[in-house]
Write a protein that holds these residues in place. Structure first.
Motif, PDB file in Angstrom:
ATOM      1  N   MET A   1     -43.869  51.604  64.613  1.00  0.00           N
ATOM      2  CA  MET A   1     -44.422  51.765  63.237  1.00  0.00           C
ATOM      3  C   MET A   1     -43.761  53.226  63.043  1.00  0.00           C
ATOM      4  N   GLU A   2     -43.350  52.867  60.732  1.00  0.00           N
ATOM      5  CA  GLU A   2     -42.337  53.890  60.899  1.00  0.00           C
ATOM      6  C   GLU A   2     -43.921  54.731  59.608  1.00  0.00           C
ATOM      7  N   ILE A   3     -43.243  55.766  59.343  1.00  0.00           N
ATOM      8  CA  ILE A   3     -44.138  56.753  58.638  1.00  0.00           C
ATOM      9  C   ILE A   3     -43.529  57.264  57.803  1.00  0.00           C
ATOM     10  N   GLN A   4     -43.776  57.474  56.444  1.00  0.00           N
ATOM     11  CA  GLN A   4     -43.531  58.477  55.223  1.00  0.00           C
ATOM     12  C   GLN A   4     -44.138  59.915  55.824  1.00  0.00           C
ATOM     13  N   THR A   5     -42.381  60.828  55.756  1.00  0.00           N
ATOM     14  CA  THR A   5     -43.717  62.490  55.772  1.00  0.00           C
ATOM     15  C   THR A   5     -42.935  63.517  54.944  1.00  0.00           C
ATOM     16  N   GLN A   6     -43.788  64.239  54.678  1.00  0.00           N
ATOM     17  CA  GLN A   6     -43.369  65.148  54.198  1.00  0.00           C
ATOM     18  C   GLN A   6     -42.168  66.126  53.556  1.00  0.00           C
ATOM     19  N   TYR A   7     -41.545  66.422  55.548  1.00  0.00           N
ATOM     20  CA  TYR A   7     -40.423  67.158  55.800  1.00  0.00           C
ATOM     21  C   TYR A   7     -38.706  65.988  56.442  1.00  0.00           C
ATOM     22  N   HIS A   8     -39.331  65.712  56.761  1.00  0.00           N
ATOM     23  CA  HIS A   8     -38.310  65.005  57.970  1.00  0.00           C
ATOM     24  C   HIS A   8     -38.307  63.388  57.014  1.00  0.00           C
ATOM     25  N   GLY A   9     -38.593  62.841  56.122  1.00  0.00           N
ATOM     26  CA  GLY A   9     -38.705  61.648  55.329  1.00  0.00           C
ATOM     27  C   GLY A   9     -38.795  60.668  56.612  1.00  0.00           C
ATOM     28  N   VAL A  10     -38.705  59.379  56.392  1.00  0.00           N
ATOM     29  CA  VAL A  10     -39.204  57.966  56.771  1.00  0.00           C
ATOM     30  C   VAL A  10     -38.591  58.428  58.160  1.00  0.00           C
ATOM     31  N   GLN A  11     -39.645  57.807  59.881  1.00  0.00           N
ATOM     32  CA  GLN A  11     -39.414  58.801  61.044  1.00  0.00           C
ATOM     33  C   GLN A  11     -40.275  57.141  61.770  1.00  0.00           C
ATOM     34  N   VAL A  12     -39.871  56.818  62.499  1.00  0.00           N
ATOM     35  CA  VAL A  12     -39.810  56.274  63.353  1.00  0.00           C
ATOM     36  C   VAL A  12     -40.903  56.614  65.002  1.00  0.00           C
ATOM     37  N   ILE A  13     -42.623  56.520  64.796  1.00  0.00           N
ATOM     38  CA  ILE A  13     -42.705  57.052  66.087  1.00  0.00           C
ATOM     39  C   ILE A  13     -43.834  56.020  66.601  1.00  0.00           C
ATOM     40  N   SER A  14     -44.582  56.267  67.492  1.00  0.00           N
ATOM     41  CA  SER A  14     -44.493  55.470  68.339  1.00  0.00           C
ATOM     42  C   SER A  14     -46.244  55.628  69.095  1.00  0.00           C
ATOM     43  N   ASN A  15     -46.773  54.750  69.269  1.00  0.00           N
ATOM     44  CA  ASN A  15     -48.686  54.041  69.203  1.00  0.00           C
ATOM     45  C   ASN A  15     -48.737  55.878  70.192  1.00  0.00           C
ATOM     46  N   GLU A  16     -47.772  55.905  71.414  1.00  0.00           N
ATOM     47  CA  GLU A  16     -48.399  56.968  71.910  1.00  0.00           C
ATOM     48  C   GLU A  16     -48.086  58.701  71.692  1.00  0.00           C
ATOM     49  N   GLU A  17     -47.175  58.533  70.502  1.00  0.00           N
ATOM     50  CA  GLU A  17     -47.304  59.831  69.570  1.00  0.00           C
ATOM     51  C   GLU A  17     -48.594  60.291  68.694  1.00  0.00           C
ATOM     52  N   ILE A  18     -49.151  59.508  68.704  1.00  0.00           N
ATOM     53  CA  ILE A  18     -50.076  59.742  67.768  1.00  0.00           C
ATOM     54  C   ILE A  18     -51.856  60.579  68.404  1.00  0.00           C
ATOM     55  N   ILE A  19     -51.638  61.636  68.272  1.00  0.00           N
ATOM     56  CA  ILE A  19     -53.387  61.862  67.863  1.00  0.00           C
ATOM     57  C   ILE A  19     -54.404  61.552  67.009  1.00  0.00           C
ATOM     58  N   ASP A  20     -55.059  61.127  67.633  1.00  0.00           N
ATOM     59  CA  ASP A  20     -56.221  61.108  66.952  1.00  0.00           C
ATOM     60  C   ASP A  20     -57.265  62.131  66.967  1.00  0.00           C
ATOM     61  N   PHE A  21     -57.621  62.452  65.376  1.00  0.00           N
ATOM     62  CA  PHE A  21     -58.930  62.884  65.207  1.00  0.00           C
ATOM     63  C   PHE A  21     -59.713  62.638  65.016  1.00  0.00           C
ATOM     64  N   PRO A  22     -60.780  62.212  65.782  1.00  0.00           N
ATOM     65  CA  PRO A  22     -61.500  61.379  65.494  1.00  0.00           C
ATOM     66  C   PRO A  22     -62.423  61.421  64.219  1.00  0.00           C
ATOM     67  N   ASN A  23     -63.083  63.347  63.917  1.00  0.00           N
ATOM     68  CA  ASN A  23     -64.133  62.925  62.978  1.00  0.00           C
ATOM     69  C   ASN A  23     -62.566  64.111  61.631  1.00  0.00           C
ATOM     70  N   GLY A  24     -61.165  63.976  62.117  1.00  0.00           N
ATOM     71  CA  GLY A  24     -60.546  64.402  60.251  1.00  0.00           C
ATOM     72  C   GLY A  24     -60.626  65.593  60.995  1.00  0.00           C
ATOM     73  N   LEU A  25     -59.750  66.338  59.438  1.00  0.00           N
ATOM     74  CA  LEU A  25     -59.833  68.028  60.176  1.00  0.00           C
ATOM     75  C   LEU A  25     -60.535  68.425  58.814  1.00  0.00           C
TER      76      LEU A  25
END
Length: 147
Positions: A1-25
């Motif tokens: 999936m593609e995400i827009q980032t603050q410092y890196h522009g558009v990045q392609v990431i996989s679901n395996e790279e996502i860190i789930d924060f169930p309660n947010g920060l």
């Protein structure tokens, strides 16, 4: 999936790279999906980037690199909620407040980010130990330098 980032522009990431924060920060309870992005030519600092909000990104580092005596115990409910079974499951990061000049940058040792590398679940914990504050000088020798 593609995400827009603050410092890196558009990045392609996989679901395996996502860190789930169930309660947010804390302060960002609706932000539950983050990815860790490296800084080019820098192995010490990384960006904890929200997958939902491009402008939400934190500069983080391993606190033990700068604070060798940093030590705390995770509460049982944190161990359970993150499915932590051994110390090998855990990565610890601290959020930095980047200052100019960079030597004045501080680390939040009171609120470390805990990530289970096996389950990709994360949580920012708030330590009750009063020796840790939200702003510790990252570069100790610069802490006493006057402007």
């Amino acid at each position: 999936m593609e995400i827009q980032t603050q410092y890196h522009g558009v990045q392609v990431i996989s679901n395996e790279e996502i860190i789930d924060f169930p309660n947010g920060l804390p302060g960002f309870v609706d932000e539950t999906a983050f990815v860790m992005l490296p800084l080019p030519e820098n192995e010490v600092f990384q960006i904890l980037q929200s997958c939902q909000t491009p402008s939400l990104a934190f500069v983080v580092t391993n606190p033990f690199h700068y604070f060798t005596d940093y030590d705390f115990a995770l509460e049982e409910n944190t161990l359970h909620s993150l499915h932590i079974k051994t110390e090998k499951d855990v990565l610890v990061y601290t959020i930095l407040t980047v200052e100019t000049p960079f030597e004045r940058t501080t680390a939040n040792l009171q609120g470390p980010i805990i990530v289970n590398v096996r389950t990709r679940k994360g949580k920012q914990v708030i330590l009750s130990d009063d020796k840790y504050k939200t702003k510790h000088a990252l570069f100790q020798e610069q802490a006493n330098v006057k402007e």
